[in-house]
Design an enzyme around this catalytic site. Structure first.
Site, short mmCIF file in Angstrom:
data_model
loop_
_atom_site.label_atom_id
_atom_site.label_comp_id
_atom_site.label_asym_id
_atom_site.label_seq_id
_atom_site.Cartn_x
_atom_site.Cartn_y
_atom_site.Cartn_z
N GLN A 237 21.05 99.96 -85.52
CA GLN A 237 20.99 98.55 -85.88
C GLN A 237 22.41 98.06 -86.14
O GLN A 237 23.14 98.62 -86.96
CB GLN A 237 20.13 98.35 -87.13
CG GLN A 237 19.86 96.89 -87.47
CD GLN A 237 18.75 96.27 -86.64
OE1 GLN A 237 18.06 96.97 -85.89
NE2 GLN A 237 18.55 94.97 -86.77
N HIS B 231 23.22 101.51 -95.51
CA HIS B 231 23.47 100.10 -95.21
C HIS B 231 24.89 99.67 -95.64
O HIS B 231 25.07 98.58 -96.18
CB HIS B 231 22.42 99.24 -95.92
CG HIS B 231 22.20 97.90 -95.30
ND1 HIS B 231 23.08 96.85 -95.46
CD2 HIS B 231 21.19 97.42 -94.54
CE1 HIS B 231 22.63 95.78 -94.83
NE2 HIS B 231 21.48 96.10 -94.26
N TYR C 166 28.38 98.03 -95.62
CA TYR C 166 29.05 96.90 -94.98
C TYR C 166 30.52 97.27 -94.83
O TYR C 166 31.19 97.59 -95.81
CB TYR C 166 28.97 95.65 -95.86
CG TYR C 166 27.67 94.92 -95.89
CD1 TYR C 166 27.52 93.70 -95.23
CD2 TYR C 166 26.58 95.41 -96.62
CE1 TYR C 166 26.32 92.98 -95.29
CE2 TYR C 166 25.39 94.70 -96.69
CZ TYR C 166 25.27 93.49 -96.02
OH TYR C 166 24.09 92.78 -96.10
N GLU D 81 23.64 100.90 -88.64
CA GLU D 81 22.65 101.79 -89.26
C GLU D 81 21.97 102.66 -88.21
O GLU D 81 21.08 102.19 -87.49
CB GLU D 81 21.58 100.96 -89.97
CG GLU D 81 22.08 100.02 -91.03
CD GLU D 81 21.03 98.98 -91.37
OE1 GLU D 81 20.13 99.29 -92.19
OE2 GLU D 81 21.08 97.87 -90.82
N ASN E 103 14.85 99.07 -92.14
CA ASN E 103 14.57 97.98 -91.21
C ASN E 103 13.18 97.40 -91.46
O ASN E 103 12.63 97.55 -92.54
CB ASN E 103 14.76 98.41 -89.75
CG ASN E 103 15.38 97.30 -88.91
OD1 ASN E 103 14.91 96.17 -88.91
ND2 ASN E 103 16.42 97.63 -88.18
N ARG E 104 12.58 96.78 -90.44
CA ARG E 104 11.40 95.95 -90.66
C ARG E 104 10.09 96.58 -90.19
O ARG E 104 10.07 97.28 -89.17
CB ARG E 104 11.59 94.59 -89.98
CG ARG E 104 12.72 93.77 -90.60
CD ARG E 104 13.05 92.54 -89.78
NE ARG E 104 14.06 91.74 -90.45
CZ ARG E 104 15.38 91.91 -90.31
NH1 ARG E 104 15.84 92.86 -89.51
NH2 ARG E 104 16.22 91.14 -90.96
N HIS F 134 13.29 97.29 -95.36
CA HIS F 134 13.94 98.37 -96.10
C HIS F 134 13.08 98.93 -97.24
O HIS F 134 13.56 99.18 -98.34
CB HIS F 134 15.29 97.91 -96.64
CG HIS F 134 16.29 97.54 -95.59
ND1 HIS F 134 16.38 98.20 -94.38
CD2 HIS F 134 17.23 96.56 -95.55
CE1 HIS F 134 17.35 97.66 -93.65
NE2 HIS F 134 17.87 96.66 -94.33
N ASP G 125 21.80 90.97 -85.10
CA ASP G 125 20.99 91.73 -86.06
C ASP G 125 19.88 92.38 -85.26
O ASP G 125 18.71 92.04 -85.37
CB ASP G 125 20.43 90.82 -87.16
CG ASP G 125 19.78 91.63 -88.30
OD1 ASP G 125 19.92 92.88 -88.29
OD2 ASP G 125 19.14 91.02 -89.17
#
Length: 376
Positions: free
Chosen positions: A307, A197, A199, A335, A96-97, A122, A269
């Protein structure tokens, strides 16, 4: 006679699970990229790549016994190298950020690369998703097949302090559970937050939108974000908002609501607050049901945050493993992790890892099916 029966039973158990090592491709500098396929007696098959310790594909049967790959990915190594999009990847050192690409640890400011506007995402420009991991062990025994991969991130890698030794063990069992056990140790105080991560599209990758798939998230609050997707620091209750997934509802039911938080990121998100502290063992954090196929995925982790990303930036320029184009909303990501930007927001807890301690994130995906009249 008893010994013959015992040997037959043992042989059948070993035949039920399998783990095979393959070569997926070769990097431009000549390094071989291994793949390992884990399988069980239900026809479930997970393919793990050494590049990014990534889940490339996962074949799971639907309610009628028909298998399909439900994880997005590329068919060849070239896609992962030329247009990396975190498909199934291990993300870190910090998933994440991190706001503005810096954080303070023990009074010292550390700077990490920004790769998402003004922020670091990430792990930076060369996170764990973009490095080649070592396949340490491939094994299968009665009821389980597994692969363990490792990577050593040197002190100062992407600006992070400390040499970090990381491992990821993927295990597929006969109960149709795929688990990823992330562990890390350091020789110097650092921060760490690892997650996967993947999908997902439970109808099958490339089959179209996931907006009708029904999602439950076991969190009564979420973290609002600013225009750069950094949490504002507020912990907001989901009551009466499009973020209330405490009861199962279609992912797309409220996604077009005129809510500033949904407009920010073109959809979901955001981090859901599952708890304020880490749990003692993995517990259910989310559940997804696909009415079309009957597939159900239950996700467990001990981490306090989750997340949820609704595939907002899949833009029709990527061709996946099945030869289909991925468009907006064709997959979702879940996540389990620490809260985003925790190193800069003391009220979120701590991402600190010290020498002599071990970081761990055990993520468990359990797959079942559901008929039109209920679960089975």
């Amino acid at each position: 006679m008893a010994s013959i029966l015992w040997l037959a039973t043992l042989s059948a158990a070993h035949a039920a699970t399998d783990a095979k090592r393959e070569t997926f491709g070769t990097t431009p500098d000549g390094k071989h990229v291994d793949a390992v396929v884990l399988s069980n007696s239900h026809g479930t098959k997970a393919r793990i790549l050494a590049l990014g310790a990534s889940l490339q594909s996962l074949e799971v049967a639907d309610r009628n016994g028909k298998s399909a790959n439900i994880a997005l990915g590329y068919a060849s190594l070239d896609g992962y190298l030329s247009k990396p999009q975190y498909f199934g990847a291990t993300v870190g050192r910090y998933a994440n950020r991190i706001a503005k690409g810096h954080f303070v640890l023990d009074g010292k400011t550390y700077t990490v690369p920004v790769n998402d506007g003004a922020n670091s995402l990430h792990g930076g420009t060369r996170g764990f998703d973009k490095v080649l991991w070592t396949v340490d062990e491939v094994k299968h025994d009665a009821g389980k097949a597994s692969v363990t991969l490792s990577y050593v991130s040197p002190d100062g890698d992407m600006g992070y302090p400390g040499e970090l030794k990381v491992s990821a063990t993927y295990t597929l069992d006969e109960d149709n559970r795929l688990s990823i056990d992330y562990r890390a140790t350091t020789n110097k105080t650092t921060i760490v937050n690892l997650s996967n991560h993947a999908y997902w599209n439970l109808s099958g990758e490339g089959s179209g939108s996931v907006m009708d798939e029904r999602l439950t998230i076991a969190g009564d609050a979420y973290l609002p974000v600013d225009a750069g997707s950094i949490p504002t620091g507020e912990i907001r209750k989901v009551d009466g908002t499009p973020f209330d997934f405490r009861q199962a509802k279609p992912i797309g039911r409220d996604i077009r609501t005129n809510d500033p938080q949904l407009l920010n990121g073109r959809g979901y998100d955001h981090n859901w607050v599952i708890s304020r502290d880490e749990a003692s063992a993995p517990r259910m954090v989310a559940r997804v049901e696909d009415p079309a196929s009957g597939r159900v995925m239950t996700l467990k982790s001990a981490k306090p945050g989750l997340q949820f990303y609704s595939g907002n930036f899949l833009d029709g320029t990527t061709v996946g493993t099945g030869g289909h184009v991925y468009r907006q909303g064709d997959a979702f990501v879940l996540e389990p992790q620490l809260y985003p930007d925790t190193p800069n927001q003391a009220s979120f807890g701590s991402a600190r890892l010290e020498p002599g301690h071990e970081y761990r994130n055990l993520i468990v995906y359990e797959f079942t099916t559901e008929s039109a009249r209920g679960a089975r």
